[in-house]
Every structure is written in C-alpha cells, then in structure tokens.
Design a protein around this motif. Structure first.
Motif, PDB file in Angstrom:
ATOM      1  N   CYS A 184      63.440  58.064 101.455  1.00 27.22           N
ATOM      2  CA  CYS A 184      64.375  58.732 100.553  1.00 27.22           C
ATOM      3  C   CYS A 184      65.199  57.647  99.871  1.00 27.22           C
ATOM      4  O   CYS A 184      65.968  56.944 100.542  1.00 27.22           O
ATOM      5  N   THR A 185      65.047  57.549  98.574  1.00 27.46           N
ATOM      6  CA  THR A 185      65.765  56.540  97.805  1.00 27.46           C
ATOM      7  C   THR A 185      66.838  57.204  96.964  1.00 27.46           C
ATOM      8  O   THR A 185      66.549  58.148  96.209  1.00 27.46           O
ATOM      9  N   ALA A 186      68.050  56.698  97.102  1.00 32.03           N
ATOM     10  CA  ALA A 186      69.191  57.235  96.355  1.00 32.03           C
ATOM     11  C   ALA A 186      69.410  56.435  95.075  1.00 32.03           C
ATOM     12  O   ALA A 186      69.115  55.243  95.017  1.00 32.03           O
ATOM     13  N   SER A 187      69.976  57.113  94.090  1.00 32.31           N
ATOM     14  CA  SER A 187      70.256  56.462  92.808  1.00 32.31           C
ATOM     15  C   SER A 187      71.583  55.714  92.828  1.00 32.31           C
ATOM     16  O   SER A 187      72.011  55.180  91.799  1.00 32.31           O
ATOM     17  N   THR A 188      72.222  55.685  94.004  1.00 32.16           N
ATOM     18  CA  THR A 188      73.484  54.983  94.154  1.00 32.16           C
ATOM     19  C   THR A 188      73.537  54.312  95.514  1.00 32.16           C
ATOM     20  O   THR A 188      72.634  54.485  96.346  1.00 32.16           O
ATOM     21  N   ASP A 189      74.574  53.564  95.755  1.00 31.43           N
ATOM     22  CA  ASP A 189      74.760  52.869  97.031  1.00 31.43           C
ATOM     23  C   ASP A 189      74.825  53.884  98.170  1.00 31.43           C
ATOM     24  O   ASP A 189      75.682  54.780  98.159  1.00 31.43           O
ATOM     25  N   ILE A 190      73.925  53.737  99.160  1.00 36.94           N
ATOM     26  CA  ILE A 190      73.905  54.718 100.242  1.00 36.94           C
ATOM     27  C   ILE A 190      75.156  54.641 101.106  1.00 36.94           C
ATOM     28  O   ILE A 190      75.470  55.585 101.826  1.00 36.94           O
ATOM     29  N   TYR A 191      75.913  53.570 101.031  1.00 34.89           N
ATOM     30  CA  TYR A 191      77.152  53.479 101.787  1.00 34.89           C
ATOM     31  C   TYR A 191      78.288  54.271 101.129  1.00 34.89           C
ATOM     32  O   TYR A 191      79.393  54.345 101.684  1.00 34.89           O
ATOM     33  N   SER A 192      78.002  54.881  99.992  1.00 36.98           N
ATOM     34  CA  SER A 192      78.986  55.788  99.401  1.00 36.98           C
ATOM     35  C   SER A 192      78.988  57.134 100.127  1.00 36.98           C
ATOM     36  O   SER A 192      79.881  57.955  99.895  1.00 36.98           O
ATOM     37  N   PHE A 193      77.994  57.343 100.986  1.00 40.52           N
ATOM     38  CA  PHE A 193      77.908  58.569 101.779  1.00 40.52           C
ATOM     39  C   PHE A 193      78.343  58.287 103.214  1.00 40.52           C
ATOM     40  O   PHE A 193      78.087  57.218 103.737  1.00 40.52           O
TER      41      PHE A 193
END
Length: 114
Positions: free
Chosen positions: A22-31
């Motif tokens: 699963c690839t996010a379009s933003t920094d995954i550490y924002s979640f």
C-alpha cells in the motif's frame, strides 16, 4: 486528497504466501497508524493488521503468527506479508489509515484455493 494505492493481491493455493503493498501519496508518518482491513462476501469488515507511528503493531486474532506488517518510509509504503494462507483468508483487502478514521484504498482481491 490523500491516495492509497494497493497491489499484490491474486490467487494462491492454501499454504502459500502473498505480499500486499500500500503506497500513500504523502508521508506515512503523517498518520498515527496505517494498515489493513479485509471483507469477505456477506461478512463485516475485519481488522487484519496495523502498524503505528511508533512502530508497534496490532494484529487480528485470525492472522496472528501468519501475517506480518512492515513499512518502508522512504517509499511511503506499508507491506502485508501473508504466509500459510487459508481459504478463509479469501477477501478484499483494504489499506486504511488511522483505524477507519482516515483514508481508504480501492481494495485488492485475495483468493485462496483449497
């Protein structure tokens, strides 16, 4: 708008393995957390595995010891390694952020044949 793009689903025999991405379009550490739910026909959506910002993990009882969640922050990607697959693992697997409170991927089908 954040996008989550899943890949890696498919058809596998019982006892086999698959790896979902699963690839996010933003920094995954924002979640606060990122992971997977699954939904089989006629059943409710079920938690599979999550990885928290801290690195701690959380697994559904039915997959403990068989599935492993990990991440690559440089690629903004979370992985779900699924081993010893069973027919009852057959479902659509959805990437999600923050335990249903955030964003959802489009889903990827996993089918395990007996």
């Amino acid at each position: 708008q954040v996008q989550l793009v899943e890949s890696g689903g498919g058809l596998v025999q019982a006892g086999g393995s698959l790896r979902l991405s699963c690839t996010a379009s933003t920094d995954i550490y924002s979640f606060q957390a990122m992971g997977w739910y699954r939904q089989a026909p006629g059943k409710e959506r079920e938690l599979v595995a999550f990885i928290h910002k801290s690195g701690t993990t959380n697994y559904g009882d039915s997959v403990k010891g068989r599935f492993h969640i990990s991440r690559d922050s440089a690629k903004n990607t979370v992985y779900l390694q699924m081993n010893s697959l069973k027919p009852e693992d057959t479902a659509v697997y959805y990437c999600n952020t923050d335990y249903k409170l955030g964003y959802w991927g489009q889903g990827t089908q996993v089918t395990v044949s007996s």
